[in-house]
Structure formats: structure tokens, C-alpha cells
Scaffold this active site. Structure first.
Site, PDB file in Angstrom:
ATOM      1  CG  ASP A   1       6.145  44.569  99.695  1.00 32.12           C
ATOM      2  OD1 ASP A   1       6.588  45.748  99.725  1.00 32.12           O
ATOM      3  OD2 ASP A   1       6.774  43.593 100.163  1.00 32.12           O
TER       4      ASP A   1
ATOM      5  CG  ASN B   1       5.357  50.485 106.473  1.00 34.15           C
ATOM      6  OD1 ASN B   1       4.280  50.143 105.985  1.00 34.15           O
ATOM      7  ND2 ASN B   1       6.481  49.816 106.213  1.00 34.15           N
ATOM      8  CD1 TRP B   2       3.835  54.012 112.759  1.00 34.77           C
ATOM      9  CD2 TRP B   2       4.050  56.024 111.805  1.00 34.77           C
ATOM     10  NE1 TRP B   2       2.578  54.535 112.596  1.00 34.77           N
ATOM     11  CE2 TRP B   2       2.673  55.769 112.020  1.00 34.77           C
ATOM     12  CE3 TRP B   2       4.430  57.229 111.205  1.00 34.77           C
ATOM     13  CZ2 TRP B   2       1.676  56.682 111.665  1.00 34.77           C
ATOM     14  CZ3 TRP B   2       3.429  58.142 110.859  1.00 34.77           C
ATOM     15  CH2 TRP B   2       2.071  57.859 111.086  1.00 34.77           C
TER      16      TRP B   2
ATOM     17  NE  ARG C   1       8.846  51.330 104.452  1.00 37.05           N
ATOM     18  CZ  ARG C   1       8.447  50.840 103.300  1.00 37.05           C
ATOM     19  NH1 ARG C   1       8.244  51.639 102.278  1.00 37.05           N
ATOM     20  NH2 ARG C   1       8.256  49.547 103.150  1.00 37.05           N
TER      21      ARG C   1
ATOM     22  NE  ARG D   1       8.967  40.343 104.678  1.00 36.94           N
ATOM     23  CZ  ARG D   1       9.945  40.295 103.757  1.00 36.94           C
ATOM     24  NH1 ARG D   1      10.517  39.138 103.485  1.00 36.94           N
ATOM     25  NH2 ARG D   1      10.350  41.383 103.143  1.00 36.94           N
TER      26      ARG D   1
HETATM   27  C1  IPE Z   1       4.250  45.482 104.407  1.00 42.54           C
HETATM   28  O1  IPE Z   1       5.244  45.797 103.494  1.00 42.54           O
HETATM   29  C2  IPE Z   1       3.457  46.701 104.763  1.00 42.54           C
HETATM   30  C3  IPE Z   1       2.668  47.269 103.680  1.00 42.54           C
HETATM   31  C4  IPE Z   1       2.527  46.787 102.480  1.00 42.54           C
HETATM   32  C5  IPE Z   1       1.955  48.472 104.016  1.00 42.54           C
HETATM   33  P1  IPE Z   1       6.734  46.089 103.957  1.00 42.54           P
HETATM   34  O2  IPE Z   1       7.510  46.356 102.732  1.00 42.54           O
HETATM   35  O3  IPE Z   1       6.739  47.158 104.998  1.00 42.54           O
HETATM   36  O4  IPE Z   1       7.139  44.712 104.643  1.00 42.54           O
HETATM   37  P2  IPE Z   1       8.568  44.125 104.992  1.00 42.54           P
HETATM   38  O5  IPE Z   1       9.279  45.165 105.787  1.00 42.54           O
HETATM   39  O6  IPE Z   1       9.282  43.848 103.689  1.00 42.54           O
HETATM   40  O7  IPE Z   1       8.301  42.865 105.740  1.00 42.54           O
HETATM   41  C1  IPE Z   2       4.828  48.957  99.703  1.00 42.54           C
HETATM   42  O1  IPE Z   2       5.942  49.143  98.895  1.00 42.54           O
HETATM   43  C2  IPE Z   2       4.286  50.259 100.237  1.00 42.54           C
HETATM   44  C3  IPE Z   2       4.466  50.424 101.683  1.00 42.54           C
HETATM   45  C4  IPE Z   2       4.994  49.548 102.483  1.00 42.54           C
HETATM   46  C5  IPE Z   2       3.988  51.664 102.258  1.00 42.54           C
HETATM   47  P1  IPE Z   2       7.400  49.250  99.498  1.00 42.54           P
HETATM   48  O2  IPE Z   2       7.692  50.680  99.762  1.00 42.54           O
HETATM   49  O3  IPE Z   2       7.562  48.357 100.674  1.00 42.54           O
HETATM   50  O4  IPE Z   2       8.273  48.718  98.278  1.00 42.54           O
HETATM   51  P2  IPE Z   2       9.570  47.835  98.343  1.00 42.54           P
HETATM   52  O5  IPE Z   2       9.282  46.632  99.177  1.00 42.54           O
HETATM   53  O6  IPE Z   2      10.632  48.706  98.951  1.00 42.54           O
HETATM   54  O7  IPE Z   2       9.854  47.504  96.917  1.00 42.54           O
HETATM   55 MG    MG Z   3       8.175  46.429 100.872  1.00 38.82          MG
END
Ligand code: IPE
Ligand code: IPE
Ligand code: MG
Length: 253
Positions: free
Chosen positions: A23, A71-72, A74, A197
């Protein structure tokens, strides 16, 4: 005596199976005034470094949370760029994976992935199937709740069809019904970027895993940071509900 071994103890100080919630790519980019996708690109470099380090440090399995079911949701453009990066990773890492005896597996709803990802993924998994070194497991379109529901549905169907008795739906059978059952038990979950989390990751499997949180953003996480996480893991006492005295007695045997 290596840094993860303790003399005279059988206590397992090196985790067999580590899972990482990668993350912080977006924040890494934002801090530099860059587009989020630049963070994801640098995140792919961290994946390379960490897979290599995990293999050299002797882990048996490494599961990487690359894309969650959630993540879908997004923006479509970000999802598309993430899928393209995934495809690029599978193509560029092909030789590294095959030459280093790495086994590749996945968890998650692969059928939701675009064909341009599934093709190089299926090809590489097939070609790496004979390998017997570290298993790299990619969590793609993965959700822990979704995985549990899917297993429960399969059990319900088997019971309804008279193929299985209700009392046979026990903890062991349930574990074996999950796609992670081919991997060693999950010992350590790492999450970068300061969030604390699970975000729907390996909910069942993490029941007794050690959790390690670091403020480091994923693009800044590499071999050294993995080493730090493993040192912290080695210093933990895993009691599994027992007392410290019981654990020590067992380790001394
Ligand atoms: C968790 O990260 C999923 C991945 C690292 C692939 P997110 O950035 O999507 O999690 P939330 O939304 O902050 O909980
Ligand atoms: C993790 O980085 C990658 C994925 C969840 C695919 P993020 O894209 O969630 O990065 P932040 O949390 O916005 O910084
Ligand atoms: Mg994230």
C-alpha cells in the site's frame, strides 16, 4: 548462526509464508507531484526487489496483494493502467521466474481480469508449474470474504447433493477448500504505508498470523525493509492460545 536462527531452539524464526499488503503507491506519487500511476510503476520495481530478496532469504511462499475485489471501484483509467502494469510485469519477469525456479500461483477471481492479463498469466503459471522453489502467489481481484463465501457455497452444494455430511464441514475441510491451501500456513502479514487494517486480505488465513505494520510506502520498501520485518517476526512469541511457559517448554524439547 544466521540472524533468524536461535541456537538450541527449534522455534521457527524464519516465516514460511509471508503475505504483503502493498500500500501507498498513490501517496508516494502525490508527495512528488506525480500522477498516481507513477507510484504504481515504482511499486512494480519494489515487487521485483522483494521477490528476489524473499527467494534469497529462504521463504517458502510470498503472497502479494496486487489488486483487491474492491479496487475495481477505482476510476476506470487507474484500473486500466494497473492491469497494463500487471501484464507488463508478467512479461518482463518471465525469465527471472523461470530461471530462478519460482512457482507462480494466484488467488482471487481471475475470470474478472482482462484477457490481455490472463494470457501471459496462464502461460507463465503453466511454464513455471514444474518449478519447486519459492511460490509467488499473486492476489488478483482478491477478497477474503468473497473467498470464504465461495467455499461455503461449494460446501452447501455438496451437502445438498448428499456428497458430504454436515459434520464433515469442519475447520480442516474448510481450510482445504480455500485456494490458499496449497501454500504453507500464513506466518506473517506485512502492510506498508502506515494503514493498520487488513482490507479484506486473507481473513481466514491470518487468524494466527503475526501482523507487521510500517509507515514506509510500498515504492520505498525493498530488501532492507523486508529484512527488518523478518527480524521483528523472529522476536515475536507465537503462543496460539497457550501460555508462554508452555511455548518455551515445547521449544526446548
Ligand atoms: C489494499 O489497499 C489492496 C491492495 C494493496 C491491493 P487499498 O489501498 O485498496 O486499501 P484501503 O482501501 O485503503 O483499505
Ligand atoms: C496500493 O497503493 C496499490 C493498489 C491498491 C493497487 P494505493 O494505490 O492504494 O496507494 P494509496 O493508498 O492511494 O497511497
Ligand atoms: Mg491504498
Amino acid at each position: 548462526m544466521g540472524p533468524f536462527m536461535q541456537h538450541g531452539q527449534h522455534r521457527r524464526t524464519l516465516p514460511r509464508h509471508v503475505a504483503i499488503i502493498m500500500d501507498g503507491n498513490g501517496r508516494w506519487a502525490k508527495r512528488r507531484g506525480l500522477d498516481r500511476i507513477e507510484g504504481h510503476k515504482r511499486g512494480a520495481d519494489s515487487v521485483r526487489a522483494v521477490v528476489r530478496a524473499a527467494r534469497e532469504m529462504g521463504l517458502q511462499a510470498l503472497t502479494l496483494y496486487a489488486f483487491s475485489s474492491q479496487n475495481w471501484e477505482r476510476p476506470v483509467e487507474e484500473v486500466r493502467r494497473l492491469m497494463e502494469l500487471l501484464r507488463d510485469y508478467l512479461i518482463s519477469e518471465r525469465d527471472e521466474i523461470l530461471q530462478n525456479n519460482i512457482r507462480l500461483s494466484t488467488v482471487g477471481a481471475q475470470d474478472r481480469l482482462p484477457q490481455f492479463v490472463r494470457d501471459p498469466l496462464d502461460a507463465l503459471m503453466a511454464d513455471a508449474a514444474k518449478n519447486n522453489g519459492i511460490t509467488l502467489c499473486l492476489a488478483l481481484s482478491y477478497g477474503g470474504r468473497e473467498a470464504i463465501v465461495e467455499a461455503a457455497q461449494n460446501f452447501a452444494q455438496a451437502v445438498l447433493q448428499g456428497e458430504l455430511r454436515l459434520q464433515d464441514v469442519n475447520e480442516l475441510a474448510f481450510s482445504e477448500a480455500l485456494s490458499t491451501h496449497v501454500l504453507p500456513p500464513l506466518d506473517l502479514v506485512i502492510r506498508t504505508s502506515g494503514e493498520e487494517r487488513l482490507s479484506n486480505f486473507l481473513l481466514w488465513e491470518a487468524a494466527y498470523a503475526e501482523l507487521y505494520f510500517t509507515d514506509t510506502l510500498w515504492p520505498d520498501f525493498g530488501r532492507v525493509e523486508l529484512g527488518e520485518a523478518l527480524s521483528v517476526y523472529a522476536s515475536r512469541e507465537r503462543r496460539f492460545g497457550q501460555t508462554s511457559e508452555q511455548v518455551r517448554l515445547r521449544a526446548a524439547k
